[in-house]
Design a protein around this motif. Structure first.
Motif, short mmCIF file in Angstrom:
data_model
loop_
_atom_site.label_atom_id
_atom_site.label_comp_id
_atom_site.label_asym_id
_atom_site.label_seq_id
_atom_site.Cartn_x
_atom_site.Cartn_y
_atom_site.Cartn_z
N ASP A 136 0.85 -1.20 0.00
CA ASP A 136 0.00 0.00 0.00
C ASP A 136 0.88 1.24 0.00
OD1 ASP A 136 -2.08 -1.66 0.11
OD2 ASP A 136 -2.81 -1.08 2.10
N THR A 137 0.43 2.27 -0.66
CA THR A 137 1.15 3.55 -0.57
C THR A 137 0.12 4.67 -0.42
OG1 THR A 137 1.08 3.94 -2.96
CG2 THR A 137 3.03 2.82 -2.10
N GLU A 138 0.60 5.77 0.15
CA GLU A 138 -0.26 6.95 0.19
C GLU A 138 0.52 8.12 -0.38
OE1 GLU A 138 -1.28 7.29 4.25
OE2 GLU A 138 0.77 7.38 4.98
N ILE A 139 -0.21 9.04 -0.98
CA ILE A 139 0.45 10.21 -1.55
C ILE A 139 0.82 11.15 -0.40
CG2 ILE A 139 0.13 12.24 -3.03
CD1 ILE A 139 -1.54 10.53 -4.85
N VAL A 140 2.13 11.44 -0.29
CA VAL A 140 2.56 12.30 0.80
C VAL A 140 2.89 13.71 0.31
CG1 VAL A 140 3.33 10.47 2.33
CG2 VAL A 140 4.93 11.44 0.67
N ARG A 141 3.15 13.83 -1.00
CA ARG A 141 3.40 15.16 -1.55
C ARG A 141 2.85 15.21 -2.95
NH1 ARG A 141 9.44 17.10 -1.56
NH2 ARG A 141 8.93 18.85 -2.89
N ASP A 142 2.20 16.27 -3.30
CA ASP A 142 1.63 16.39 -4.63
C ASP A 142 1.69 17.84 -5.07
OD1 ASP A 142 0.26 16.23 -6.96
OD2 ASP A 142 -1.71 15.84 -6.06
N GLN A 143 2.63 18.13 -5.97
CA GLN A 143 2.71 19.48 -6.53
C GLN A 143 2.32 19.36 -7.99
OE1 GLN A 143 6.85 19.53 -4.84
NE2 GLN A 143 6.48 21.73 -5.00
N PRO A 144 1.13 19.81 -8.35
CA PRO A 144 0.64 19.60 -9.70
C PRO A 144 1.67 19.98 -10.78
CG PRO A 144 -1.09 20.52 -8.35
CD PRO A 144 0.15 20.50 -7.50
N ASN A 145 1.83 19.10 -11.76
CA ASN A 145 2.73 19.29 -12.91
C ASN A 145 4.21 19.34 -12.54
OD1 ASN A 145 0.37 19.42 -14.40
ND2 ASN A 145 0.28 21.66 -14.24
N GLN A 146 4.54 19.03 -11.27
CA GLN A 146 5.95 19.08 -10.87
C GLN A 146 6.43 17.80 -10.19
OE1 GLN A 146 6.96 22.60 -8.56
NE2 GLN A 146 5.51 23.77 -9.76
N GLU A 175 4.90 12.26 -4.67
CA GLU A 175 5.65 11.30 -3.87
C GLU A 175 4.69 10.39 -3.11
OE1 GLU A 175 8.70 13.04 -1.39
OE2 GLU A 175 8.76 11.25 -0.12
N TRP A 176 5.01 9.09 -3.14
CA TRP A 176 4.20 8.11 -2.43
C TRP A 176 5.06 7.44 -1.37
CZ3 TRP A 176 5.08 8.26 -7.65
CH2 TRP A 176 4.00 8.62 -8.47
N ALA A 200 8.28 6.17 -3.38
CA ALA A 200 8.46 6.36 -4.82
C ALA A 200 8.11 7.80 -5.14
CB ALA A 200 7.57 5.41 -5.60
N ALA A 201 8.77 8.34 -6.15
CA ALA A 201 8.50 9.72 -6.52
C ALA A 201 8.69 9.90 -8.01
CB ALA A 201 9.42 10.67 -5.76
N ILE A 202 7.96 10.83 -8.58
CA ILE A 202 8.17 11.18 -9.98
C ILE A 202 8.22 12.70 -10.08
CG2 ILE A 202 5.70 11.08 -10.64
CD1 ILE A 202 7.23 9.49 -13.18
N VAL A 258 11.71 13.65 -17.13
CA VAL A 258 10.90 12.92 -16.17
C VAL A 258 11.82 12.01 -15.38
CG1 VAL A 258 8.95 11.37 -15.83
CG2 VAL A 258 8.95 12.99 -17.74
N ARG A 259 11.87 12.22 -14.07
CA ARG A 259 12.75 11.42 -13.22
C ARG A 259 11.91 10.59 -12.27
NH1 ARG A 259 17.93 11.32 -10.72
NH2 ARG A 259 17.75 10.87 -8.50
N SER A 260 12.22 9.34 -12.21
CA SER A 260 11.48 8.42 -11.35
C SER A 260 12.45 7.87 -10.30
CB SER A 260 10.93 7.30 -12.24
OG SER A 260 10.45 6.25 -11.47
N GLU A 261 12.00 7.84 -9.06
CA GLU A 261 12.86 7.36 -7.98
C GLU A 261 12.11 6.32 -7.16
OE1 GLU A 261 14.72 11.79 -7.06
OE2 GLU A 261 13.44 10.79 -5.58
N VAL A 262 12.84 5.36 -6.64
CA VAL A 262 12.21 4.41 -5.74
C VAL A 262 13.17 4.08 -4.61
CG1 VAL A 262 12.91 2.32 -6.99
CG2 VAL A 262 10.83 2.28 -5.63
N GLU A 263 12.63 3.90 -3.42
CA GLU A 263 13.44 3.56 -2.25
C GLU A 263 12.73 2.40 -1.56
OE1 GLU A 263 14.86 7.03 -0.01
OE2 GLU A 263 14.33 5.86 1.76
N ILE A 264 13.45 1.31 -1.34
CA ILE A 264 12.84 0.13 -0.74
C ILE A 264 13.58 -0.21 0.54
CG2 ILE A 264 12.21 -2.29 -1.12
CD1 ILE A 264 12.71 -1.72 -4.15
N ASP A 265 12.84 -0.45 1.60
CA ASP A 265 13.44 -0.84 2.87
C ASP A 265 12.68 -2.07 3.39
OD1 ASP A 265 15.19 -0.76 4.90
OD2 ASP A 265 14.71 1.26 5.57
#
Lengths: 306, 390
Positions: free
Chosen positions: A194-204, A207-208, A220-222, A235-242
Motif C-alpha cells: 500500500d502507498t499513500e500520496i505524501v506530496r503532490d505538486q501539480p505538474n511538478q 511522492e508516495w 516512490a516519486a516522480i 521525467v525522473r522516477s525514484e524508488v526507495e525500498i526498505d
C-alpha cells in the motif's frame, strides 16, 4: 536515459565507524603483545608459563592482528567485526578453562574475563551498527517531448501504471489517496504494497510512501522538469525500498534485472505512450517457442494479455 | 502462414507460423507480394549478430498489399500497395523529427538492451535480432507493420514490384551512402563492395553529380554489373593493388569520396585477412574492418569516408592517425529510409533509374533456404534474390 542505484552499508563517518577504528587498533595492539610477549600476557591473565600456552597465545595474537588489519582497511564492512566477536568467544572459552587450572590466579583470570566481556559487548555493538543497511535506492530519467501538464495527470491516477509494468496485476484506489499495488512474478504469490500520496505538486512532483508500520517500506516519486531547448520534459522516477524486499533488490540489481531496469523500462514505455499513443511491442510469431532469454522481451509478453 | 525462420547459424527453414494480428492502433497487416534477401541478412545467417533466437522470422525488405489497418491508421486502406521501410519509426520523437528515422526512440521494445551494447538505443528493425526489437520479418506471407501511418509508401499500380521493392532498404541505403559524401562537381567516388548496396551507391553517386565512380570487388559478375549497368570503372582487388590503381587513376591524390559498402565481414587479400579472422575467433574484435581501413587510407586529404556497410561491435587497428592528420570526415548510419523513399520513387517514375537491374534471381518463398546458401556462396553469379510468396 540515466539510471543510478545506491545500496549497502552505511558510508564513512558515524559512531559505528569511529568505534570500529578504535577496536581495529586495539585488536592490533593486543595481537602484537600476544605475539611478541606471550610470557607477559600469561602474567596479566594469571596463568603459569608453559610452552603450549605460549604457542596458543601467539596464535591468538596473529588472529587479533588479522582482524585488526581487516577492520582498519575495510572500515565499513561489518564482517571483520563479526570475526572479532567469534575470536572473543574463543578467548572466553579459553579463560573458562583457565579457571579450572590448579596453578591459575583466579583473581587475575576473573579480571581478564571481565575485560574480554567488555570488549565483546563493544564488538557486538559496533558490528550491529555497521550491519544496519541503508534502504535500496534507484532512479531513472528520460526526456519526453511533451509539456509537464500533459504528463502529470497520468501519474495522478496510479491505475494507469499497470500499462507500464507487466508484473503489476493492479493498482487500486483505497480511501484517502491510498493505493494498493498488487504484483505477481511468474506463478508466484501476489505481492501487495500500500502507498499513500505524501506530496503532490501539480505538474511538478508526486511522492508516495507506504504507511507507518508496513513490513515493506516503499517510497516512490516522480518529478517533471521542463527541459532545455524546448525539448519537452525531463521525467525522473525514484524508488526507495526498505525491509525484506530491499534484500532481494540488491542481488537482482547486481544481476542486471533489478529495480533500476524496471524503472528504465517504465519510463521508456511511458515515453512511447505519451509520444506515440501506444507502447511498442514486438510480434515474435516464431515457429518454435524458445525459452525467453531476454528480460525485456519476456517482460512484454504478459502485457499483451492486458 | 509460411515464414522464413532463423533456426541457428547457417540454418534457415520455411515453417508454418501463426498469422500476425493487429496489436497496436497504428499497426497494419500487409500481404507480401515480393521480398528480398539482403546482404545484411547474411550477417544473421553467418551468426555474426547477437540476440537472435531460434525460430525468429527473417526479412526486412518487403512490399505488398494492405489487408488490415488499426483504428489509428487513417492514410492507408485495405487494398493499397505499399513498400515498407526497414527501420520502424514513430515519426514524432526527437530523432524522427530530425529525420533520423533509424534511431527512432519509440519503436524498439528492447531499447534498454541496445543501450547496454552501444551506449544508446536505436529503432526497431523487422527480422533483425532482439537487440533491434525482436520484430517478425517480411520473408513470409504476411507481416505486421507498426506505425503504418508513418512508414509505408503507397505505390501507383503501373509500377511493377521489381522496380520499387528496393525502396525498402538497399536503394535508399546506397543513396544515403552517396548523399553523406557531400559530392561536388568533378569528384571521383570509390566504392568498396559491388553487392547490391554498392551498385546503388555507385548509381546514386552519378545521380548526385560525381564525375567518375570506381567500384572495388573480386567477383567478376559484380564488377561487370558495375561497368555495364552503372557505368563505373572497376578494380578487382585480387588482380591489382587497390592503392596503386587508385593513385594512378587520381593523379596521386586519392578519390575525393570513399564508400564502405562491405561492413563487418570483409574479405581481404593476403595475410591481413588471417589476422582479422584470428582476432574475431579469439573474441578480440567482433568485426573484420578491412574495407573500412582501406577506404580511410585511400581517401584524399579532406575527403569523406561514408560507411553504409553494417558493423556490430568493436574493431581493431582503426587508422585514427590517418583520419585525424589528413582532415577526413566520416559519415555513417543505418539508412533513414523514410527520408528518401518519396524522392527516390519520383526518380524511378522520372526514369532516372530502374532499381531492378540488380536482380539476378527470382525464387519462391519455399526456396528461401536454397536462396540463402546460393547468395552467401555467390553461386550461379547470384547478386540479388527476390522471393515471391505466390
Amino acid at each position: 536515459m540515466v539510471t543510478q542505484r545506491e545500496s549497502g552499508h552505511r558510508p564513512r563517518g558515524g559512531v559505528g565507524r569511529q568505534l570500529a577504528n578504535g577496536l581495529g587498533w586495539f585488536s592490533i595492539g593486543l595481537g602484537v603483545a600476544e605475539l611478541v610477549a606471550p610470557r607477559a600476557m600469561e602474567k596479566v591473565i594469571g596463568v603459569r608459563d608453559r610452552d603450549r600456552r605460549r604457542n596458543v597465545l601467539r596464535a591468538y595474537g596473529m588472529r587479533e592482528i588479522a582482524a585488526g588489519v581487516g577492520i582498519l582497511s575495510m572500515p565499513s564492512r561489518p564482517e571483520w567485526l563479526w570475526t572479532r566477536v567469534a575470536g572473543d568467544i574463543v578467548d572466553l572459552a579459553s579463560l573458562g578453562q583457565a579457571f579450572a587450572l590448579r596453578d591459575a590466579k583466579r583473581g587475575r583470570v576473573a579480571a581478564a574475563t571481565a575485560a574480554v566481556l567488555g570488549v565483546t559487548a563493544l564488538d557486538v555493538l559496533c558490528g550491529t551498527q555497521l550491519s544496519r543497511r541503508k534502504p535500496f535506492r534507484a532512479s531513472a530519467t528520460v526526456l519526453i517531448g511533451k509539456k509537464p501538464e500533459e504528463l502529470y495527470p497520468f501519474w495522478r491516477d496510479l491505475s494507469n501504471v499497470v500499462q507500464l509494468e507487466p508484473y503489476l496485476e493492479s493498482v487500486r484506489p483505497l480511501a484517502d489517496d491510498r493505493w494498493r499495488w498488487t504484483a505477481r512474478i511468474g506463478g508466484g504469490p501476489a505481492l501487495e504494497v500500500d502507498t499513500e500520496i505524501v506530496r503532490d505538486q501539480p505538474n511538478q512532483y508526486i511522492e508516495w510512501r507506504s504507511p507507518e508500520g508496513s513490513a515493506t517500506r516503499l517510497r516512490a516519486a516522480i518529478r517533471f522538469t521542463p527541459a532545455a531547448g524546448d525539448r519537452g520534459t525531463l521525467v525522473r522516477s525514484e524508488v526507495e525500498i526498505d525491509g525484506p524486499l530491499a534484500l532481494l533488490a540488491k542481488p537482482a540489481s547486481a544481476a542486471g534485472i533489478g529495480p533500476e531496469l524496471r524503472l528504465e523500462q517504465h519510463l521508456r514505455r511511458f515515453k512511447q505512450l505519451m509520444e506515440t499513443g501506444e507502447i511498442a511491442r514486438a510480434y515474435r510469431g516464431q515457429a518454435t517457442q524458445p525459452r525467453p532469454r531476454f528480460e525485456t522481451t519476456r517482460g512484454l509478453e504478459p502485457a499483451l494479455s492486458h | 502462414m509460411k515464414a522464413t525462420c532463423w533456426m541457428g547459424k547457417e540454418e534457415v527453414r520455411v515453417e508454418n507460423v501463426p498469422d500476425p494480428t493487429i496489436l497496436n492502433p497504428r499497426d497494419a497487416i500487409v500481404k507480401i507480394t515480393a521480398t528480398a534477401i539482403c546482404g545484411s541478412d547474411l550477417h544473421l545467417y553467418n551468426g555474426f549478430i547477437p540476440s537472435m533466437e531460434k525460430g525468429d522470422i527473417l526479412g526486412h525488405e518487403f512490399m505488398g498489399e494492405v489487408v488490415e489497418v488499426g483504428p489509428a491508421v487513417k492514410n492507408l486502406k485495405r487494398g493499397d500497395r505499399v513498400v515498407v521501410p526497414f527501420p520502424i519509426a514513430c515519426g514524432s520523437c526527437f530523432f524522427c523529427r530530425k529525420g533520423l528515422f533509424s534511431t527512432c526512440e519509440n519503436s524498439n521494445p528492447n531499447w534498454v538492451l541496445a543501450e547496454k551494447m552501444w551506449g544508446h538505443g536505436v529503432a526497431g528493425v523487422y527480422g533483425y535480432s532482439h537487440l533491434l526489437g525482436g520484430y517478425a520479418g517480411g520473408q513470409a506471407e504476411y507481416a505486421r507493420v507498426p506505425f503504418a501511418d508513418v512508414g509505408p509508401l503507397k505505390i501507383p499500380d503501373e509500377l511493377p514490384d521489381d522496380k520499387v521493392l528496393f525502396l525498402s532498404d538497399i536503394f535508399p541505403t546506397g543513396y544515403m551512402a552517396a548523399d553523406m559524401c557531400g559530392i561536388e562537381p568533378g569528384d571521383t567516388v570509390a566504392v568498396w563492395g559491388c553487392g547490391p548496396v554498392g551498385q546503388f551507391a555507385m548509381a546514386s553517386a552519378f545521380l548526385l553529380g560525381a564525375e567518375r565512380v570506381i567500384g572495388i570487388d573480386r567477383f567478376p559478375e559484380r564488377l561487370r554489373m558495375a561497368r555495364e549497368k552503372v557505368g563505373a570503372d572497376t578494380i578487382n582487388y585480387e588482380e591489382s593493388d587497390v592503392h596503386e590503381t587508385l593513385q594512378d587513376l587520381t593523379g596521386g591524390i586519392g578519390p575525393d569520396r570513399c564508400i564502405d559498402a562491405v561492413g563487418m565481414e570483409a574479405h581481404a587479400p593476403g595475410p591481413i585477412d588471417m589476422y582479422d579472422r584470428a582476432k574475431t575467433a579469439l573474441m578480440m574484435e567482433t568485426d573484420r574492418p578491412f574495407a573500412l581501413r582501406q577506404a580511410i587510407m585511400n581517401c584524399r586529404n579532406g575527403g569523406t569516408v561514408s560507411v553504409a556497410g553494417v558493423y556490430g561491435g568493436f574493431i581493431d587497428k582503426f587508422p585514427m592517425g590517418s583520419l585525424m592528420n589528413r582532415s577526413l570526415t566520416v559519415r555513417t548510419g543505418q539508412a533513414h529510409v523514410q527520408r528518401y523513399m518519396r524522392p527516390l520513387l519520383e526518380r524511378i517514375q522520372a526514369g532516372d533509374i530502374d532499381p531492378s537491374f540488380v536482380i539476378t534471381h527470382h525464387m519462391k518463398l519455399d526456396q528461401a533456404p536454397e536462396a540463402y546458401r546460393m547468395f552467401r556462396d555467390k553461386q550461379d553469379e547470384c547478386i540479388k534474390v527476390v522471393l515471391n510468396p505466390n
